[in-house]
Design an enzyme around this catalytic site. Structure first.
Site: not given
Length: 340
Positions: A78, A167, A165, A121
């Protein structure tokens, strides 16, 4: 009952796999795993002692050498898309390897094998990188490959872990599978707080900051505040939730705690000054593991510096499990239809 075969690409310490394992139970089998970081491989092997060998750099692996599979799990790196990073996207280069284009290794392998599901993800920043064009390329590529793409931004704090968090999650079903009823999970548990993941016993003195370092952090934040910036260390209340843990140092400094339980403040590592008397400490790797939803049975076989990186890079397991449960519903419905 069909047993679905999965491959675990950019596996890290196996967080996505763990979520699918928990959701599918005996109905899933990992047949291939790839992770290029040696220390992450070490943690992976310690926690998944199955017969498969963890392969290295996926760019060097021929798609024909990957066993047949039904579900591709791919938490591709990421850093190239992160809001906190340089945001270079597909042009990002690191040690001669383009992290942004590693997505196309997922495509290369899935083009050859045509699995039922491709699960990805990434950081939320992926959705707005290059004014949304990067994300459009990813979705468009999966569509051209013959998949129906579903995506959603979910926050870990809504799934039983006290961590903010966000995502982006992508679930792509092969077009012959009716995924019209597929939906991402609704929040399951937003009640957890930091005190729910705190170590039960006083933590060693090495996790407490030195007085010199605390003063450095305060001066650093003061400089940023004088310029109108909000950047700096943060002490979290035990009844609060943690900020997103990340692999860099500030992932620890933005989630400091005050914990007065440790009375022996004799330094056990080389530090400047003495241990602060305010009880200011960083979270332990076990606490970070809990913030990501890993059970206490999860082995921590490597040094702290590697564990912080690994959990900072990991997924939140309960979020993956909740999504995987919905994936299983769609796949099982398809399999039942195929049998009938």
């Amino acid at each position: 009952m069909k047993r679905y075969k999965t491959i675990d690409l950019f596996a890290g310490i196996g967080g996505i796999r763990r979520g699918f394992d928990e959701a599918f139970g005996d109905a899933v089998e990992t047949v291939f795993a790839s992770e290029w970081d040696a220390k992450a491989q070490e943690t992976y092997r310690a926690n998944y002692p199955d017969s498969i060998e963890v392969s290295g750099d996926i760019t060097q692996i021929d798609e024909k050498d990957v066993p047949a599979f039904d579900i591709c799990l791919a938490g591709f790196p990421c850093q190239a898309f992160s809001l906190a990073g340089a945001k270079k996207g597909f042009n990002d280069d690191y040690k001669g390897m383009s992290r942004g284009t590693l997505f196309f290794d997922v495509v290369r392998i899935c083009t050859h094998h045509k699995p039922s599901v491709i699960f990805c993800e990434n950081v939320k920043g992926l959705t707005i990188h290059d004014k949304g064009r990067t994300f459009d390329i990813i979705k468009g590529t999966l569509t051209e490959l013959g998949y129906t793409v579903h995506e959603s931004v979910l926050n870990s704090k809504d799934f039983g872990v006290p961590q903010h968090r966000e995502r982006i999650y992508i679930v792509a079903f092969r077009n012959d599978i009716d995924s019209s009823d597929f939906h991402f999970p609704l929040p399951t548990d937003s009640s957890k707080r930091i005190r729910d993941i705190i170590e039960e016993n006083p933590v060693p003195a090495k996790y407490y900051l030195s007085d010199v370092y605390v003063e450095t952090l305060r001066q650093h934040r003061a400089r940023h505040e004088s310029k109108g910036n909000g950047f700096g260390f943060e002490i979290r209340d035990w009844d609060d939730i943690a900020g997103a843990i990340v692999c860099g140092g500030m992932g620890r400094e933005r989630n400091l705690l005050i914990d007065m339980r440790q009375t022996n403040l004799t330094p056990t590592t080389k530090i400047k000054g003495t241990i602060n008397t305010e009880g200011i400490r960083k979270m332990t790797p076990r606490e970070w593991a809990r913030l990501q939803g890993y059970p206490d049975s999860f082995a921590l076989p490597v040094a702290d510096v590697h564990l912080y990186k690994q959990f900072g890079n990991s997924v939140s397991v309960p979020v993956i499990k909740a999504i995987a449960e919905q994936v299983k519903v769609t796949l099982d419905k398809h399999e039942k239809g195929a049998v009938e």
